[in-house]
Design a protein around this motif. Structure first.
Motif, PDB file in Angstrom:
ATOM      1  N   ALA A  23     -40.478   3.446 -49.716  1.00 54.99           N
ATOM      2  CA  ALA A  23     -41.196   4.593 -49.148  1.00 54.99           C
ATOM      3  C   ALA A  23     -40.391   5.244 -48.032  1.00 54.99           C
ATOM      4  O   ALA A  23     -40.376   6.476 -47.897  1.00 54.99           O
ATOM      5  CB  ALA A  23     -42.567   4.154 -48.618  1.00 54.99           C
ATOM      6  N   GLY A  24     -39.712   4.426 -47.231  1.00 52.23           N
ATOM      7  CA  GLY A  24     -38.863   4.975 -46.184  1.00 52.23           C
ATOM      8  C   GLY A  24     -37.719   5.794 -46.754  1.00 52.23           C
ATOM      9  O   GLY A  24     -37.421   6.904 -46.280  1.00 52.23           O
TER      10      GLY A  24
ATOM     11  N   ILE B 236     -36.877  13.178 -49.047  1.00 51.06           N
ATOM     12  CA  ILE B 236     -37.623  14.436 -49.186  1.00 51.06           C
ATOM     13  C   ILE B 236     -37.357  15.337 -47.978  1.00 51.06           C
ATOM     14  O   ILE B 236     -37.119  16.547 -48.128  1.00 51.06           O
ATOM     15  CB  ILE B 236     -39.135  14.152 -49.335  1.00 51.06           C
ATOM     16  CG1 ILE B 236     -39.422  13.491 -50.687  1.00 51.06           C
ATOM     17  CG2 ILE B 236     -39.952  15.447 -49.205  1.00 51.06           C
ATOM     18  CD1 ILE B 236     -40.833  12.941 -50.813  1.00 51.06           C
ATOM     19  N   ILE B 237     -37.381  14.749 -46.778  1.00 52.56           N
ATOM     20  CA  ILE B 237     -37.110  15.524 -45.562  1.00 52.56           C
ATOM     21  C   ILE B 237     -35.682  16.059 -45.568  1.00 52.56           C
ATOM     22  O   ILE B 237     -35.429  17.195 -45.175  1.00 52.56           O
ATOM     23  CB  ILE B 237     -37.366  14.652 -44.308  1.00 52.56           C
ATOM     24  CG1 ILE B 237     -38.855  14.644 -43.999  1.00 52.56           C
ATOM     25  CG2 ILE B 237     -36.600  15.151 -43.110  1.00 52.56           C
ATOM     26  CD1 ILE B 237     -39.416  16.010 -43.609  1.00 52.56           C
ATOM     27  N   PHE B 238     -34.735  15.229 -45.991  1.00 54.45           N
ATOM     28  CA  PHE B 238     -33.332  15.674 -46.058  1.00 54.45           C
ATOM     29  C   PHE B 238     -33.212  16.890 -46.980  1.00 54.45           C
ATOM     30  O   PHE B 238     -32.510  17.862 -46.660  1.00 54.45           O
ATOM     31  CB  PHE B 238     -32.450  14.540 -46.583  1.00 54.45           C
ATOM     32  CG  PHE B 238     -30.980  14.873 -46.596  1.00 54.45           C
ATOM     33  CD1 PHE B 238     -30.185  14.592 -45.490  1.00 54.45           C
ATOM     34  CD2 PHE B 238     -30.387  15.463 -47.706  1.00 54.45           C
ATOM     35  CE1 PHE B 238     -28.828  14.907 -45.492  1.00 54.45           C
ATOM     36  CE2 PHE B 238     -29.045  15.781 -47.718  1.00 54.45           C
ATOM     37  CZ  PHE B 238     -28.251  15.494 -46.612  1.00 54.45           C
TER      38      PHE B 238
ATOM     39  N   SER C 141     -45.560  12.627 -50.933  1.00 57.85           N
ATOM     40  CA  SER C 141     -45.079  13.564 -49.924  1.00 57.85           C
ATOM     41  C   SER C 141     -44.575  12.756 -48.729  1.00 57.85           C
ATOM     42  O   SER C 141     -44.865  11.561 -48.607  1.00 57.85           O
ATOM     43  CB  SER C 141     -46.218  14.480 -49.453  1.00 57.85           C
ATOM     44  OG  SER C 141     -47.201  13.739 -48.756  1.00 57.85           O
ATOM     45  N   PHE C 142     -43.833  13.395 -47.848  1.00 58.93           N
ATOM     46  CA  PHE C 142     -43.274  12.717 -46.681  1.00 58.93           C
ATOM     47  C   PHE C 142     -44.363  12.028 -45.863  1.00 58.93           C
ATOM     48  O   PHE C 142     -44.267  10.837 -45.545  1.00 58.93           O
ATOM     49  CB  PHE C 142     -42.523  13.728 -45.812  1.00 58.93           C
ATOM     50  CG  PHE C 142     -42.062  13.181 -44.495  1.00 58.93           C
ATOM     51  CD1 PHE C 142     -41.019  12.272 -44.421  1.00 58.93           C
ATOM     52  CD2 PHE C 142     -42.684  13.577 -43.310  1.00 58.93           C
ATOM     53  CE1 PHE C 142     -40.595  11.757 -43.204  1.00 58.93           C
ATOM     54  CE2 PHE C 142     -42.263  13.070 -42.082  1.00 58.93           C
ATOM     55  CZ  PHE C 142     -41.217  12.158 -42.033  1.00 58.93           C
ATOM     56  N   ASP C 143     -45.420  12.755 -45.518  1.00 53.52           N
ATOM     57  CA  ASP C 143     -46.460  12.191 -44.656  1.00 53.52           C
ATOM     58  C   ASP C 143     -47.250  11.091 -45.345  1.00 53.52           C
ATOM     59  O   ASP C 143     -47.585  10.069 -44.726  1.00 53.52           O
ATOM     60  CB  ASP C 143     -47.400  13.303 -44.170  1.00 53.52           C
ATOM     61  CG  ASP C 143     -46.738  14.206 -43.152  1.00 53.52           C
ATOM     62  OD1 ASP C 143     -45.938  13.693 -42.347  1.00 53.52           O
ATOM     63  OD2 ASP C 143     -46.994  15.425 -43.164  1.00 53.52           O
TER      64      ASP C 143
END
Length: 443
Positions: free
Chosen positions: A105-106, A112-114, A352-354
């Motif tokens: 997950a990390g 995704i953020i990158f 999703s990221f969150d």
């Protein structure tokens, strides 16, 4: 345990320990959780307050686990602490949760953020590129992991510098630059959100991803010259300084960005950088943020593959020989890495990221609570156990950690029941895996 202690060189002083604490905890989350924190809190005042509260809880959590680390200075960290206190089954579930939730997950969340930050930097608005770029970076960094620990370590060293530069620039310049944006830090309210306590709980959960790594700060205890003196000091000072950094950088974000533009905006950090430094300066800072995230993904990739490898080496997993296989030249757990990357790719496609970061924080805080209670259990069960470091003002720090953890978990259950059920369900899937393998070994 005494034998394990003899093999550890006691070389670390206070400043070495302090830098280790800060290096372990500060990650890419500081740049991107502002969007979900503000979404949960509903106000600038509560946003800044939850970062302060999160730091306070984390200091007490770190001090609590530090006693376990000095009393049980054995390789394996929290996995071995859980095993010693509660037995093999809970320890296996922790290893399982780390293998199938925490590390994948990390990797997926930060990938995704990158991807979103890369598209933002290039001015590409087509979101269809997010998933392919995220998958590509996750696979690429797994491939670099196979090149050996030296290559991965070099990436981490570069990323550490890249991580600190944008943080320092944003804080120093942002604090002393005037902004026309109006905001208030008092009174502390939940803004338009009706339930203050629910908003507080949601904000705390979101901040905890940025403090991820605190559970590992006690691992250095066996290598410290004076753990009884320097360990607690390094944790308090280190996490206090990290909390200051997080509070200041989030203060700058709400100072320069209208509050209504922050919730749900994963580009909030780069948007704030553009407002502070202008377009060119903002893009340069964003590149630094990207390198920082790159390093964070690399960190998850290189450390995450060790968990299923250890479980495989100890013959605790189905297909243990498969997971314990190493590359011939670089001695990297290749099959464990392949499985970890496949899980991460699936999460990129589905999450999703969150959602991913909140799920990994929620699951790991369940095991954190076990560690906090474990201090009480060991004190009663093994009163004569040598403890180079004993918690000052006991039992106040573990009680604060337990209350903070309970509030995070309970409020998350009410706010995001699907996330909680998903995380708990995946964790409990480890039970049939454990007992099927145990039965096969007996047969």
């Amino acid at each position: 345990m005494e034998n394990n202690q003899k093999f550890l060189k006691k070389e670390l002083g206070f400043f070495h320990a302090l830098s280790t604490v800060m290096g372990l905890v500060i990650g890419g989350g500081v740049f991107f959780k502002i969007s979900s924190v503000t979404e949960a809190t509903g106000s600038a005042s509560l946003t800044v307050f939850v970062w302060i509260l999160a730091g306070f809880i984390t200091i007490n959590a770190g001090l609590t686990v530090a006693e376990l680390a000095t009393a049980l200075p054995i390789a394996g960290g929290i996995f071995k602490y859980i095993e010693h206190i509660y037995g093999k089954v809970p320890a296996f579930l922790l290893g399982w949760a780390q293998s199938v939730i925490y590390y994948p997950a990390g990797i997926s969340a930060l990938s995704i953020i990158f991807a979103t930050q890369t598209l933002n930097l290039l001015g590409i608005t087509d979101g269809r590129w997010t998933v392919p770029i995220a998958i590509a970076i996750a696979v690429f960094l797994f491939a670099t992991t196979l090149l050996g620990a030296r290559v991965s370590g070099s990436i981490q060293s570069i990323a550490l510098i890249a991580k600190l530069i944008p943080i320092i620039l944003i804080i120093v310049v942002g604090l002393f630059t005037k902004s026309t944006n109006e905001f208030s830090l008092f009174p502390i309210t939940s803004g338009s959100h009706s339930n203050f306590w629910s908003s507080l709980g949601g904000g705390l959960l979101a901040t905890m991803f940025a403090f991820d790594g605190w559970m590992n700060v006690g691992n250095m205890a066996g290598e410290m010259k004076k753990p009884e003196k320097d360990l607690s000091k390094s944790i308090i000072v280190g996490i206090f300084l990290i909390t200051l950094v997080y509070v200041f950088i989030n203060f700058v974000f709400v100072k320069f960005l209208p509050f209504n533009l922050i919730p749900g905006n994963e580009n909030a950090a780069s948007d704030a950088a553009v407002r502070i430094f202008g377009n060119i300066g903002g893009k340069i800072v964003t590149i630094g943020i990207l390198i920082s995230v790159f390093g964070s993904i690399n960190g998850y990739s290189m450390t995450g593959i060790r968990v299923p490898f250890v479980l495989g080496s100890d013959d605790q997993l189905i297909f243990s020989k498969f997971f314990s296989k190493l590359t011939k030249k670089t001695m990297i757990p290749v099959n464990a890495g392949i499985v970890q990357t496949i899980i991460a790719v699936l999460m990129i496609l589905m999450g999703s990221f969150d959602f991913l970061t909140d799920m990994l924080v929620f699951v790991m805080w369940i095991f954190s609570m076990m560690l906090f209670f474990g201090v009480f259990i060991l004190r009663k069960r093994e009163p004569d156990l040598e403890r180079p470091y004993k918690i000052n003002f006991y039992p106040i720090p573990p009680i604060i950690a337990i209350l903070g953890g309970a509030f995070i978990l309970i409020s998350t259950l009410f706010r995001q029941p699907v996330l909680c059920i998903t995380g708990i369900g995946i964790t409990l899937l480890g039970l049939p895996v454990y007992y099927i393998h145990k039965y096969n070994k007996k047969s």
